[in-house]
Design a protein around this motif. Structure first.
Motif, mmCIF file in Angstrom:
data_model
loop_
_atom_site.group_PDB
_atom_site.id
_atom_site.type_symbol
_atom_site.label_atom_id
_atom_site.label_comp_id
_atom_site.label_asym_id
_atom_site.label_seq_id
_atom_site.Cartn_x
_atom_site.Cartn_y
_atom_site.Cartn_z
ATOM 1 N N HIS A 1 0.787 -1.226 0.000
ATOM 2 C CA HIS A 1 0.000 0.000 0.000
ATOM 3 C C HIS A 1 0.822 1.281 0.000
ATOM 4 O O HIS A 1 0.291 2.328 -0.293
ATOM 5 C CB HIS A 1 -0.943 0.027 1.211
ATOM 6 C CG HIS A 1 -1.943 -1.071 1.191
ATOM 7 N ND1 HIS A 1 -3.007 -1.101 0.326
ATOM 8 C CD2 HIS A 1 -2.028 -2.204 1.916
ATOM 9 C CE1 HIS A 1 -3.724 -2.191 0.528
ATOM 10 N NE2 HIS A 1 -3.144 -2.888 1.489
ATOM 11 N N VAL B 1 -1.321 1.733 7.299
ATOM 12 C CA VAL B 1 -2.637 1.103 7.145
ATOM 13 C C VAL B 1 -3.114 0.555 8.484
ATOM 14 O O VAL B 1 -2.353 -0.104 9.194
ATOM 15 C CB VAL B 1 -2.571 -0.041 6.099
ATOM 16 C CG1 VAL B 1 -3.913 -0.736 5.979
ATOM 17 C CG2 VAL B 1 -2.100 0.486 4.757
ATOM 18 N N LYS C 1 -1.627 8.100 3.319
ATOM 19 C CA LYS C 1 -0.730 7.897 2.189
ATOM 20 C C LYS C 1 -0.454 9.223 1.501
ATOM 21 O O LYS C 1 -1.139 10.217 1.738
ATOM 22 C CB LYS C 1 -1.345 6.901 1.200
ATOM 23 C CG LYS C 1 -2.603 7.404 0.519
ATOM 24 C CD LYS C 1 -3.106 6.398 -0.487
ATOM 25 C CE LYS C 1 -4.071 7.013 -1.456
ATOM 26 N NZ LYS C 1 -3.518 8.054 -2.317
ATOM 27 N N VAL D 1 -3.647 0.673 -3.826
ATOM 28 C CA VAL D 1 -3.047 -0.658 -3.863
ATOM 29 C C VAL D 1 -2.005 -0.691 -4.967
ATOM 30 O O VAL D 1 -2.253 -0.213 -6.081
ATOM 31 C CB VAL D 1 -4.114 -1.752 -4.120
ATOM 32 C CG1 VAL D 1 -3.475 -3.122 -4.216
ATOM 33 C CG2 VAL D 1 -5.176 -1.724 -3.045
#
Length: 135
Positions: free
Chosen positions: A65, A69, A124, A131
């Motif tokens: 990723h 997460v 992120k 992904v």
């Protein structure tokens, strides 16, 4: 676990208010529904909230990723693992973490008859896909 309490509470409030993923509503199929994408720093980071549904017996391929997460199990039982880490059986209420450099090697619904559903909150860099391939 206590250090995650505020994060888990925020994640739960968002995941519980949102309706189930469309794939989940349609039956036992799997799917991913994005519930939130919010900039955290102008032009840099964003927070993303997903609800993932794995169909009975479904497993995701290895992936990564490039994000921090946090997974919170909503229903069912899932086997999770990152490369070099232990296998974890997650049930409702359990949490799982991944770091930006982790390769997510396993995410498998352990039931052959019922879907499994979990909320995923990630931090992120903006513009980076949610992904990425494992390699």
């Amino acid at each position: 676990m206590m250090r995650h309490a505020p994060l888990v509470a925020a994640l739960l409030s968002l995941a519980c208010v949102a309706p189930p993923a469309a794939a989940h509503e349609a039956g036992n199929g799997g799917g991913v529904a994005q519930r939130l994408s919010q900039p955290l720093q102008p032009g840099l980071d964003e927070g993303v909230l997903l609800v993932v549904t794995l169909a009975p017996g479904e497993a995701s391929p290895a992936h990564r990723h490039e994000a921090h997460v946090f997974v919170y199990m909503l229903e069912g039982e899932v086997l999770m693992q990152v490369a070099g880490g232990p296998e974890r059986r997650l049930k409702p209420g359990d949490v799982f973490e991944e770091r930006p450099d982790d390769i997510h090697t396993q995410a498998q619904n352990l039931s052959r008859t019922a879907p499994a559903r979990f909320a995923v909150f990630m931090v992120k860099k903006r513009g980076v896909p949610v992904v990425l391939p494992a390699n």
